[in-house]
Design a protein around this motif. Structure first.
Motif, PDB file in Angstrom:
ATOM      1  N   GLU A   6     -50.991 -25.006 -17.962  1.00  0.00           N
ATOM      2  CA  GLU A   6     -51.736 -25.787 -17.813  1.00  0.00           C
ATOM      3  C   GLU A   6     -51.375 -26.569 -16.334  1.00  0.00           C
ATOM      4  O   GLU A   6     -50.479 -26.520 -15.646  1.00  0.00           O
ATOM      5  CB  GLU A   6     -51.263 -27.079 -18.606  1.00  0.00           C
ATOM      6  CG  GLU A   6     -51.546 -27.084 -20.100  1.00  0.00           C
ATOM      7  CD  GLU A   6     -52.679 -27.248 -20.529  1.00  0.00           C
ATOM      8  OE1 GLU A   6     -53.653 -27.511 -19.822  1.00  0.00           O
ATOM      9  OE2 GLU A   6     -53.250 -26.542 -21.752  1.00  0.00           O
ATOM     10  N   THR A   9     -54.428 -22.452 -11.835  1.00  0.00           N
ATOM     11  CA  THR A   9     -55.641 -21.667 -11.480  1.00  0.00           C
ATOM     12  C   THR A   9     -55.260 -20.312 -11.000  1.00  0.00           C
ATOM     13  O   THR A   9     -54.648 -20.067 -10.082  1.00  0.00           O
ATOM     14  CB  THR A   9     -56.409 -22.673 -10.402  1.00  0.00           C
ATOM     15  OG1 THR A   9     -57.024 -23.707 -10.849  1.00  0.00           O
ATOM     16  CG2 THR A   9     -57.695 -21.505 -10.287  1.00  0.00           C
ATOM     17  N   LYS A  25     -58.628 -13.593 -20.379  1.00  0.00           N
ATOM     18  CA  LYS A  25     -58.564 -14.362 -21.729  1.00  0.00           C
ATOM     19  C   LYS A  25     -57.349 -15.122 -22.143  1.00  0.00           C
ATOM     20  O   LYS A  25     -57.163 -16.108 -22.536  1.00  0.00           O
ATOM     21  CB  LYS A  25     -59.304 -13.535 -22.905  1.00  0.00           C
ATOM     22  CG  LYS A  25     -59.371 -14.086 -24.220  1.00  0.00           C
ATOM     23  CD  LYS A  25     -59.817 -13.149 -25.216  1.00  0.00           C
ATOM     24  CE  LYS A  25     -59.750 -13.526 -26.672  1.00  0.00           C
ATOM     25  NZ  LYS A  25     -60.102 -12.589 -27.575  1.00  0.00           N
ATOM     26  N   GLY A  28     -56.427 -17.865 -19.826  1.00  0.00           N
ATOM     27  CA  GLY A  28     -57.314 -19.070 -20.473  1.00  0.00           C
ATOM     28  C   GLY A  28     -56.654 -19.550 -21.805  1.00  0.00           C
ATOM     29  O   GLY A  28     -56.667 -20.944 -21.785  1.00  0.00           O
ATOM     30  N   THR A  33     -56.912 -22.654 -15.682  1.00  0.00           N
ATOM     31  CA  THR A  33     -58.362 -22.651 -15.461  1.00  0.00           C
ATOM     32  C   THR A  33     -58.429 -20.951 -14.627  1.00  0.00           C
ATOM     33  O   THR A  33     -57.639 -20.714 -13.552  1.00  0.00           O
ATOM     34  CB  THR A  33     -58.731 -23.530 -14.353  1.00  0.00           C
ATOM     35  OG1 THR A  33     -58.635 -24.869 -14.764  1.00  0.00           O
ATOM     36  CG2 THR A  33     -60.082 -23.121 -13.667  1.00  0.00           C
ATOM     37  N   LEU A  48     -68.429 -14.292 -18.878  1.00  0.00           N
ATOM     38  CA  LEU A  48     -68.352 -15.739 -18.926  1.00  0.00           C
ATOM     39  C   LEU A  48     -68.784 -15.986 -20.504  1.00  0.00           C
ATOM     40  O   LEU A  48     -68.143 -16.924 -21.055  1.00  0.00           O
ATOM     41  CB  LEU A  48     -69.108 -16.392 -18.019  1.00  0.00           C
ATOM     42  CG  LEU A  48     -68.263 -16.603 -16.726  1.00  0.00           C
ATOM     43  CD1 LEU A  48     -69.201 -17.121 -15.888  1.00  0.00           C
ATOM     44  CD2 LEU A  48     -66.729 -17.067 -16.627  1.00  0.00           C
ATOM     45  N   HIS A  52     -66.446 -17.964 -23.071  1.00  0.00           N
ATOM     46  CA  HIS A  52     -67.019 -19.316 -23.691  1.00  0.00           C
ATOM     47  C   HIS A  52     -67.080 -19.279 -25.059  1.00  0.00           C
ATOM     48  O   HIS A  52     -66.864 -20.248 -25.653  1.00  0.00           O
ATOM     49  CB  HIS A  52     -67.982 -19.790 -22.800  1.00  0.00           C
ATOM     50  CG  HIS A  52     -67.681 -20.364 -21.535  1.00  0.00           C
ATOM     51  ND1 HIS A  52     -68.671 -19.892 -20.526  1.00  0.00           N
ATOM     52  CD2 HIS A  52     -67.034 -20.489 -20.827  1.00  0.00           C
ATOM     53  CE1 HIS A  52     -68.044 -20.285 -19.181  1.00  0.00           C
ATOM     54  NE2 HIS A  52     -67.149 -20.821 -19.403  1.00  0.00           N
ATOM     55  N   ASN A  57     -62.897 -24.090 -25.723  1.00  0.00           N
ATOM     56  CA  ASN A  57     -62.036 -25.308 -24.901  1.00  0.00           C
ATOM     57  C   ASN A  57     -61.336 -24.748 -23.651  1.00  0.00           C
ATOM     58  O   ASN A  57     -60.714 -25.562 -22.934  1.00  0.00           O
ATOM     59  CB  ASN A  57     -61.082 -25.824 -25.842  1.00  0.00           C
ATOM     60  CG  ASN A  57     -61.653 -26.305 -27.193  1.00  0.00           C
ATOM     61  OD1 ASN A  57     -62.622 -27.114 -26.971  1.00  0.00           O
ATOM     62  ND2 ASN A  57     -61.070 -26.069 -28.404  1.00  0.00           N
ATOM     63  N   ALA A  58     -61.390 -23.455 -23.381  1.00  0.00           N
ATOM     64  CA  ALA A  58     -60.674 -22.998 -22.140  1.00  0.00           C
ATOM     65  C   ALA A  58     -61.876 -23.087 -20.945  1.00  0.00           C
ATOM     66  O   ALA A  58     -62.887 -23.349 -21.110  1.00  0.00           O
ATOM     67  CB  ALA A  58     -60.234 -21.581 -22.096  1.00  0.00           C
ATOM     68  N   THR A  59     -61.221 -22.992 -19.910  1.00  0.00           N
ATOM     69  CA  THR A  59     -62.151 -23.405 -18.701  1.00  0.00           C
ATOM     70  C   THR A  59     -62.068 -21.733 -17.611  1.00  0.00           C
ATOM     71  O   THR A  59     -61.088 -21.649 -17.273  1.00  0.00           O
ATOM     72  CB  THR A  59     -61.453 -24.345 -17.472  1.00  0.00           C
ATOM     73  OG1 THR A  59     -61.466 -25.570 -18.383  1.00  0.00           O
ATOM     74  CG2 THR A  59     -62.267 -24.696 -16.327  1.00  0.00           C
ATOM     75  N   PHE A  60     -63.250 -21.479 -17.498  1.00  0.00           N
ATOM     76  CA  PHE A  60     -63.470 -20.133 -16.958  1.00  0.00           C
ATOM     77  C   PHE A  60     -64.601 -20.231 -15.964  1.00  0.00           C
ATOM     78  O   PHE A  60     -65.496 -21.171 -16.227  1.00  0.00           O
ATOM     79  CB  PHE A  60     -63.929 -19.050 -18.013  1.00  0.00           C
ATOM     80  CG  PHE A  60     -62.885 -18.852 -18.788  1.00  0.00           C
ATOM     81  CD1 PHE A  60     -61.855 -17.837 -18.599  1.00  0.00           C
ATOM     82  CD2 PHE A  60     -62.935 -19.287 -20.038  1.00  0.00           C
ATOM     83  CE1 PHE A  60     -60.781 -17.518 -19.306  1.00  0.00           C
ATOM     84  CE2 PHE A  60     -61.851 -18.690 -20.985  1.00  0.00           C
ATOM     85  CZ  PHE A  60     -60.920 -17.999 -20.594  1.00  0.00           C
ATOM     86  N   GLN A  61     -64.429 -19.700 -14.698  1.00  0.00           N
ATOM     87  CA  GLN A  61     -65.277 -19.768 -13.739  1.00  0.00           C
ATOM     88  C   GLN A  61     -65.756 -18.198 -13.451  1.00  0.00           C
ATOM     89  O   GLN A  61     -64.960 -17.343 -13.626  1.00  0.00           O
ATOM     90  CB  GLN A  61     -65.060 -20.316 -12.501  1.00  0.00           C
ATOM     91  CG  GLN A  61     -64.814 -22.012 -12.920  1.00  0.00           C
ATOM     92  CD  GLN A  61     -63.999 -22.656 -11.798  1.00  0.00           C
ATOM     93  OE1 GLN A  61     -63.998 -21.968 -10.694  1.00  0.00           O
ATOM     94  NE2 GLN A  61     -63.324 -23.812 -11.914  1.00  0.00           N
TER      95      GLN A  61
END
Length: 264
Positions: A6, A9, A25, A28, A33, A48, A52, A57-61
């Protein structure tokens, strides 16, 4: 052991499939992030969408960039901003006889497999230093120590990653940043499946059975006697990215099924 990332990044290069995708994965899932990377916008978008869907609930860019060129590395650096974890997974491989390996091919392997990690590390380490915490991981190969005669150019590039990782660990000793190499052996990745897709269609064999035959013929020193899964390799990568691996740096960590006949 509960790995929690947590507030961190992570950037995983070449992560639209295979080991890189699974590493992204699990990072995440662990709360980081995660920035994924691929050569094209299309491949990044597909990855992506899948991430998703599986982890809403995870954050991916995602950032598309070709890391075989300095310009591509700079585009990724500019787009990623500040990161805590760098997983240098970008790499190419392929069998080719030494006499058929031109300067151009040697340069292609060097730029992709080695210089991408050099460039990204040089860019992202300073901020890690400021924070007193960071993780840099290079995805090498058992071929770094068990040089394959049919792709010497690949083996040389993977050995170079060991030197790079160890040198960086010494250069940035005591900073709170760890540098490690993970050395997969034969793994049932997207690339492996693509190589043997035709054989599977013709024989009806499962990819696991094809991998066993491949290992028996080409890597008889294996003590596992099977190929690893991408999850098994990614688990090691995520571990060395964690707080729990804070005393591991400058190491070459094998996930090769014992292919390299060595007790160290």
């Amino acid at each position: 052991m509960l790995i929690t990332l947590e507030g961190k990044t992570a950037l995983v290069t070449a992560s639209t499939g295979g080991i890189g995708f699974t590493t992204a994965k699990i990072l995440g899932e662990s709360g980081a992030t995660v920035i994924i990377n691929g050569r094209s916008q299309e491949s990044v978008n597909r990855a992506l969408d899948k991430l998703h869907s599986e982890l809403p609930n995870a954050t991916f860019q995602g950032i598309p960039a070709d890391l075989s060129r300095s310009e591509g590395c700079q585009a990724l650096i500019d787009g990623a901003g500040e990161i805590d974890i760098l997983v240098n997974n970008a790499g190419i491989y392929g069998a080719l006889d030494f006499y058929d390996t031109s300067d151009e091919i040697w340069n292609q392997y060097w730029e992709t497999n080695v210089m991408s990690g050099v460039r990204l590390s040089r860019a992202f380490i300073p901020k890690m230093q400021e924070k007193g915490w960071g993780r840099v991981v290079f995805i090498s190969s058992e071929s770094s120590r068990n040089i394959p005669a049919d792709m010497i150019h690949y083996g040389v590039s993977k050995t170079a990653q060991l030197s790079l990782s160890r040198g960086l660990a010494k250069r940035f000793a005591g900073t709170g940043i760890t540098f490690n190499c993970v050395l997969p052996g034969p793994t049932i990745s997207d690339g492996f499946a693509a190589m043997f897709e035709q054989q599977a269609a013709q024989t009806g064999q499962s990819m696991e059975d094809i991998a066993k035959d491949f290992i028996a013929e080409n890597r008889p020193s294996s003590v596992l006697k099977r190929a690893a899964s991408v999850e098994e390799v990614a688990n090691m990568i995520v571990y060395v990215c964690s707080e729990q691996a804070s005393a591991t740096s400058g190491a070459a960590l094998r996930v090769d099924g014992g292919v390299v006949d060595d007790i160290v």
